[in-house]
Design an enzyme around this catalytic site. Structure first.
Site, mmCIF file in Angstrom:
data_model
loop_
_atom_site.group_PDB
_atom_site.id
_atom_site.type_symbol
_atom_site.label_atom_id
_atom_site.label_comp_id
_atom_site.label_asym_id
_atom_site.label_seq_id
_atom_site.Cartn_x
_atom_site.Cartn_y
_atom_site.Cartn_z
ATOM 1 N N GLU A 198 26.324 26.781 63.144
ATOM 2 C CA GLU A 198 27.659 27.209 63.579
ATOM 3 C C GLU A 198 27.534 28.173 64.749
ATOM 4 O O GLU A 198 26.720 29.096 64.721
ATOM 5 C CB GLU A 198 28.412 27.943 62.456
ATOM 6 C CG GLU A 198 28.705 27.118 61.238
ATOM 7 C CD GLU A 198 29.434 27.921 60.165
ATOM 8 O OE1 GLU A 198 29.833 29.072 60.454
ATOM 9 O OE2 GLU A 198 29.608 27.410 59.051
ATOM 10 N N GLU A 238 26.103 30.216 53.659
ATOM 11 C CA GLU A 238 25.844 31.660 53.700
ATOM 12 C C GLU A 238 25.782 32.270 52.300
ATOM 13 O O GLU A 238 26.317 33.345 52.052
ATOM 14 C CB GLU A 238 26.875 32.369 54.574
ATOM 15 C CG GLU A 238 26.874 31.862 56.008
ATOM 16 C CD GLU A 238 27.647 32.745 56.965
ATOM 17 O OE1 GLU A 238 28.434 33.580 56.489
ATOM 18 O OE2 GLU A 238 27.447 32.614 58.183
#
Length: 503
Positions: free
Chosen positions: A266, A119
């Protein structure tokens, strides 16, 4: 307390080829933010006993890679965020990283991808300019090592980089990220690599202030008039997960990129939280979300935009991480606690393949289909000897003698040992020739230990599971991004209304 820790088994069907995977599969993320991290060998024992065939690591820990060697488990290794600066500034450093963390272990460790950072665009925007140089330098190193055919490179993104994600057809990436995203997508396109996306319906639901229904976040069946409808395409969305994945597809199409697959790196649901402000972080909801997710992915349902197109998915996460900072729920996303005890029971009967025991005691240990007969015989001899299983029922004239073959006799002995050991983690392995099933192997007067007369779904050879977190293991500065949930919630509300009006 023990009622919470019902034994459960993770497994999902994975269709794979020699150096990669095609089709639907579920994997699991392995974080290590724990006060007592299990030894690498313990982790791999758990993975193998649960038939987990795909994992994502948040680093490239050499002990973990050594333990994964020769297991056949497909592994995504990661460049932690804190290493981006060095790798993004030096081709030589990237080459050294690949030599030390990939080439030194491949092919005994079945490394299939490198995840560059976690991220980065949303949590470390100052490092964004280094992302593409790091990706390119690592790719150069793979090419030099002749590994680029077998190992892909990508970077996991928070779904918050997608703006106006509902309706999906209007979604687009944050335009300020174009200097990085456009060349990244072109790179993924040219190398056949996936867009890695972290998808968390839990946070979308929590931050929507009741606008997003819980059932919509949990994949629960919705009546047609409750489905969210994209007014532009008239596609019906029955869950948040599909809507976010399709938003990514539409956002890529907006940039004229149409052939990059989405991998959900995820996703998951916490099984415990602070009752005062996290009332829906419960084991029941975690079971519902992950069980429905696994069914959805493994049935190759695809998404409304791309029906039947597999969305490989990694569940967050294998273990609870008790040292993670933040809210109470941050510590409780695991399928197991640090001791390998299941946090809750997944209910997967009817999913085609299994990822968890779907009752408290209706699981059995059987010989793996296609297992080597000599290995089966050796395991049978051990179970009936040092394993102290009473194998008298397998002697001629006794109820379990027929069929008189090593697979049937081994199944009886394996199951007796498994139940005699309380169905504990690792007690149905037998050097890889045993597997857990919910199908009762009893036949006629030959009644197996644990038999309740109920059949279920068996765990198949070659299947794998998958879970997820947006944070690098041990990186206390990382957190799961929640995205522009207020905008998402408003548009979902409008879409739900449209769905009602169309009926």
């Amino acid at each position: 307390m023990m009622k919470l820790f019902l034994f459960f088994l993770l497994l999902v069907l994975a269709v794979s080829v020699a150096h990669g995977e095609d089709g639907a599969y579920i994997g699991v993320n392995i974080g290590t933010a724990m006060s007592s991290v299990p030894a690498a060998t313990q982790i791999t024992t758990l993975l193998r006993s649960q038939n987990i065939r795909h994992v994502r690591l948040y680093d490239a820990d050499p002990a973990m890679l050594a333990a994964l060697a020769n297991t056949g488990i497909r592994v995504i290794v990661s460049v932690p965020n804190e290493q981006l600066l060095a790798i993004g500034n030096s081709n030589a450093t990237a080459a050294n990283w690949v030599a030390r963390n990939v080439a030194a272990h491949y092919p005994s460790v079945n490394i299939t991808a490198i995840a560059v950072g976690s991220e980065v665009l949303s949590t470390l925007p100052n490092a964004a300019p280094l992302l593409m140089p790091a990706v390119r330098y690592l790719q150069n190193a793979l090419v030099a090592a002749a590994l680029d055919r077998y190992i892909k490179i990508s970077t996991p993104h928070s779904s918050s980089i997608i703006l106006d994600s509902f309706p999906p057809s209007q979604a687009f990436f944050n335009r300020s990220l174009d200097p990085v995203l456009v060349p990244l997508l072109k790179f993924l396109q040219s190398t056949g690599s996936p867009l890695m996306l972290n998808v968390y319906p839990y946070y979308d639901y929590m931050r929507s202030n009741g606008v997003i229904p819980l059932d919509y976040a949990l994949f629960r069946p919705l009546p047609p008039n409750k489905e969210a409808v994209d007014a532009n395409t008239l596609l019906h969305y029955t869950n948040v997960f599909d809507a976010v994945v399709d938003a990514a597809y539409f956002a890529m199409a907006y940039l004229n990129v149409t052939n990059v697959p989405v991998m959900v790196s995820e996703t998951g649901w916490p099984h415990k939280g602070d009752p005062s402000n996290e009332p829906d972080a419960t084991s029941d909801n975690a079971d519902t979300y992950n069980s429905n997710l696994i069914r959805h992915v493994m049935n190759s349902t695809g998404t409304p935009k791309h029906p039947g197109v597999a969305v490989p998915t990694y569940i967050y996460e294998l273990y609870d991480e008790d040292t993670r900072p933040g809210s109470t729920s941050e510590k409780y996303w695991g399928l197991f606690d640090m001791n390998g005890i299941p946090a809750y029971t997944l209910h997967l009967t009817g999913s085609g393949v299994l990822l968890a025991n779907d009752t408290t005691n209706q699981t059995y240990c059987v010989a793996r289909d296609g297992a080597d007969e000599k290995m089966l015989q050796a395991a049978l001899d051990w179970a009936c000897g040092p394993g102290k299983v009473d194998c008298s029922a397998l002697t001629q004239g006794q109820p379990c003698y027929e069929p008189d073959n090593v697979e049937a006799h081994a199944t009886y002995a394996f199951n007796a040992y498994y139940h005699g050991m309380g169905m504990g983690s690792g007690t149905c392995y037998f050097s890889g020739v045993a597997v857990i099933t919910t199908t009762d192997p009893s036949r006629g007067s030959c009644v197996y230990a644990g038999s309740g007369g109920k059949n279920g779904t068996s765990l198949l050879n070659g299947t794998s599971l998958a879970p997820s977190s947006n944070s690098t293991a041990g990186d206390s500065g990382s957190h799961r991004a929640v995205g522009d949930v207020s905008s998402f919630a408003r548009t979902v509300a409008a879409a739900l209304l449209l769905g009602a009006l169309l009926l």
